[in-house]
Design a protein around this motif. Structure first.
Motif, PDB file in Angstrom:
ATOM      1  N   VAL A 125      40.494  51.255  24.972  1.00 40.58           N
ATOM      2  CA  VAL A 125      41.557  51.264  25.980  1.00 40.58           C
ATOM      3  C   VAL A 125      41.138  51.958  27.270  1.00 40.58           C
ATOM      4  N   PRO A 126      40.617  53.194  27.240  1.00 38.93           N
ATOM      5  CA  PRO A 126      40.233  53.818  28.519  1.00 38.93           C
ATOM      6  C   PRO A 126      39.141  53.029  29.254  1.00 38.93           C
ATOM      7  N   ILE A 127      38.235  52.425  28.501  1.00 41.06           N
ATOM      8  CA  ILE A 127      37.191  51.614  29.125  1.00 41.06           C
ATOM      9  C   ILE A 127      37.833  50.428  29.847  1.00 41.06           C
ATOM     10  N   MET A 128      38.773  49.766  29.185  1.00 41.04           N
ATOM     11  CA  MET A 128      39.437  48.608  29.789  1.00 41.04           C
ATOM     12  C   MET A 128      40.283  49.020  30.994  1.00 41.04           C
ATOM     13  N   LEU A 129      40.913  50.194  30.928  1.00 40.09           N
ATOM     14  CA  LEU A 129      41.689  50.673  32.074  1.00 40.09           C
ATOM     15  C   LEU A 129      40.789  50.835  33.303  1.00 40.09           C
ATOM     16  N   VAL A 130      39.591  51.366  33.115  1.00 43.02           N
ATOM     17  CA  VAL A 130      38.645  51.530  34.220  1.00 43.02           C
ATOM     18  C   VAL A 130      38.170  50.169  34.715  1.00 43.02           C
ATOM     19  N   VAL A 131      37.801  49.276  33.790  1.00 41.67           N
ATOM     20  CA  VAL A 131      37.327  47.936  34.170  1.00 41.67           C
ATOM     21  C   VAL A 131      38.412  47.213  34.971  1.00 41.67           C
ATOM     22  N   VAL A 132      39.634  47.259  34.491  1.00 43.05           N
ATOM     23  CA  VAL A 132      40.732  46.576  35.179  1.00 43.05           C
ATOM     24  C   VAL A 132      40.988  47.212  36.540  1.00 43.05           C
ATOM     25  N   GLY A 133      40.882  48.519  36.629  1.00 40.43           N
ATOM     26  CA  GLY A 133      41.038  49.190  37.922  1.00 40.43           C
ATOM     27  C   GLY A 133      40.016  48.706  38.933  1.00 40.43           C
ATOM     28  N   VAL A 134      38.784  48.553  38.501  1.00 41.68           N
ATOM     29  CA  VAL A 134      37.727  48.041  39.383  1.00 41.68           C
ATOM     30  C   VAL A 134      38.036  46.604  39.793  1.00 41.68           C
ATOM     31  N   VAL A 135      38.487  45.788  38.850  1.00 42.63           N
ATOM     32  CA  VAL A 135      38.847  44.396  39.160  1.00 42.63           C
ATOM     33  C   VAL A 135      39.976  44.369  40.195  1.00 42.63           C
ATOM     34  N   PHE A 136      40.972  45.239  40.050  1.00 41.17           N
ATOM     35  CA  PHE A 136      42.068  45.314  41.030  1.00 41.17           C
ATOM     36  C   PHE A 136      41.526  45.633  42.419  1.00 41.17           C
ATOM     37  N   LEU A 137      40.621  46.596  42.509  1.00 39.93           N
ATOM     38  CA  LEU A 137      40.062  46.988  43.805  1.00 39.93           C
ATOM     39  C   LEU A 137      39.291  45.833  44.439  1.00 39.93           C
ATOM     40  N   VAL A 138      38.503  45.132  43.650  1.00 38.54           N
ATOM     41  CA  VAL A 138      37.740  43.985  44.154  1.00 38.54           C
ATOM     42  C   VAL A 138      38.702  42.877  44.600  1.00 38.54           C
ATOM     43  N   ALA A 139      39.708  42.594  43.782  1.00 37.49           N
ATOM     44  CA  ALA A 139      40.680  41.539  44.130  1.00 37.49           C
ATOM     45  C   ALA A 139      41.421  41.888  45.416  1.00 37.49           C
ATOM     46  N   GLU A 140      41.783  43.150  45.571  1.00 34.51           N
ATOM     47  CA  GLU A 140      42.486  43.568  46.793  1.00 34.51           C
ATOM     48  C   GLU A 140      41.589  43.407  48.015  1.00 34.51           C
ATOM     49  N   LYS A 141      40.325  43.751  47.865  1.00 30.41           N
ATOM     50  CA  LYS A 141      39.378  43.610  48.973  1.00 30.41           C
ATOM     51  C   LYS A 141      39.222  42.139  49.351  1.00 30.41           C
ATOM     52  N   ILE A 142      39.102  41.270  48.349  1.00 29.19           N
ATOM     53  CA  ILE A 142      38.979  39.828  48.607  1.00 29.19           C
ATOM     54  C   ILE A 142      40.246  39.301  49.272  1.00 29.19           C
ATOM     55  N   TYR A 143      41.414  39.752  48.782  1.00 27.99           N
ATOM     56  CA  TYR A 143      42.671  39.276  49.364  1.00 27.99           C
ATOM     57  C   TYR A 143      42.794  39.707  50.824  1.00 27.99           C
ATOM     58  N   LYS A 144      42.433  40.958  51.107  1.00 34.40           N
ATOM     59  CA  LYS A 144      42.526  41.439  52.490  1.00 34.40           C
ATOM     60  C   LYS A 144      41.610  40.646  53.416  1.00 34.40           C
ATOM     61  N   LYS A 145      40.489  40.185  52.875  1.00 33.25           N
ATOM     62  CA  LYS A 145      39.535  39.425  53.692  1.00 33.25           C
ATOM     63  C   LYS A 145      39.944  37.963  53.840  1.00 33.25           C
ATOM     64  N   ASN A 146      40.388  37.326  52.726  1.00 36.87           N
ATOM     65  CA  ASN A 146      40.611  35.876  52.731  1.00 36.87           C
ATOM     66  C   ASN A 146      42.031  35.443  52.401  1.00 36.87           C
ATOM     67  N   GLY A 147      42.862  36.354  51.940  1.00 40.18           N
ATOM     68  CA  GLY A 147      44.150  35.963  51.377  1.00 40.18           C
ATOM     69  C   GLY A 147      45.231  35.701  52.401  1.00 40.18           C
ATOM     70  N   LYS A 148      46.243  35.002  51.931  1.00 44.10           N
ATOM     71  CA  LYS A 148      47.442  34.777  52.736  1.00 44.10           C
ATOM     72  C   LYS A 148      48.619  34.685  51.772  1.00 44.10           C
ATOM     73  N   ALA A 149      49.756  35.149  52.225  1.00 42.96           N
ATOM     74  CA  ALA A 149      50.943  35.161  51.379  1.00 42.96           C
ATOM     75  C   ALA A 149      51.387  33.737  51.081  1.00 42.96           C
ATOM     76  N   ARG A 150      51.806  33.535  49.830  1.00 41.71           N
ATOM     77  CA  ARG A 150      52.285  32.217  49.403  1.00 41.71           C
ATOM     78  C   ARG A 150      53.555  32.406  48.597  1.00 41.71           C
ATOM     79  N   THR A 151      54.391  31.386  48.608  1.00 42.02           N
ATOM     80  CA  THR A 151      55.638  31.467  47.842  1.00 42.02           C
ATOM     81  C   THR A 151      55.660  30.516  46.656  1.00 42.02           C
TER      82      THR A 151
END
Length: 182
Positions: A125-151
């Motif tokens: 569990v703690p390993i997965m929490l760290v892995v998922v945290g890193v994935v969130f950070l990468v996804a946020e960085k990608i979204y800020k660079k390329n993302g746009k809001a969608r409904t």
């Protein structure tokens, strides 16, 4: 499990369920800290507190769920007649939600024992929490660079989100976080 432990675990579930962190993972770690190790009893407790969460969601979003049901059934029983734009949109969303749910249901049915034997422990569990945290950070960085809001999302995207949701069967992976990231 004592009544106090159940109370504290219930509070932990309530706090963590609606955040993009793994409520199941946090419950498992807390249960381990309490020295609880009866897997059957712990899974039963997890199901009970998650049922409480589901009930709260159904009550809070009852109008939205009712609109989805009306749109779904309205389209099915329209017998080819034109339906309102609102019913059409609710039908499409209901179909997308159904498609997004199928992968997690199938994975839960066929992989539960395997997942429990390899991932249902206080080390993973703690390993997965760290892995998922890193994935969130990468996804946020990608979204800020390329993302746009969608409904709206397509059915194909809904299925992809459902596949990402299956990762949340691993304790430490957030269901809401995996779907938001996808």
């Amino acid at each position: 499990m004592t009544l106090l432990q159940a109370f504290l675990l219930g509070i932990l579930q309530g706090i963590t369920e609606f955040l993009p962190i793994s409520s199941s993972g946090h419950l498992l770690m807390a249960q381990s800290l309490f020295g609880l190790n009866d897997l059957v009893a712990l899974k039963s407790f997890d199901i009970a507190v998650h049922f409480g969460t589901l009930l709260a969601i159904l009550i809070y979003f009852r109008k939205d769920f009712w609109n989805l049901i009306k749109g779904f059934l309205g389209k099915i029983f329209s017998l080819g007649k034109k339906v309102s734009a609102e019913n059409e949109a609710n039908f499409n969303l209901a179909i997308t939600l159904i498609l997004a749910t199928i992968p997690a249901i199938l994975a839960g049915l066929f992989l539960e024992e395997w997942l429990d034997s390899y991932f249902y422990n206080a080390v993973t569990v703690p390993i997965m929490l760290v892995v998922v945290g890193v994935v969130f950070l990468v996804a946020e960085k990608i979204y800020k660079k390329n993302g746009k809001a969608r409904t709206e999302i397509t059915r194909k995207e809904g299925l992809g989100i459902g596949l990402a949701q299956t990762l949340a069967l691993i304790p430490g992976v957030s269901r809401s976080g995996s779907t938001i990231t996808a």
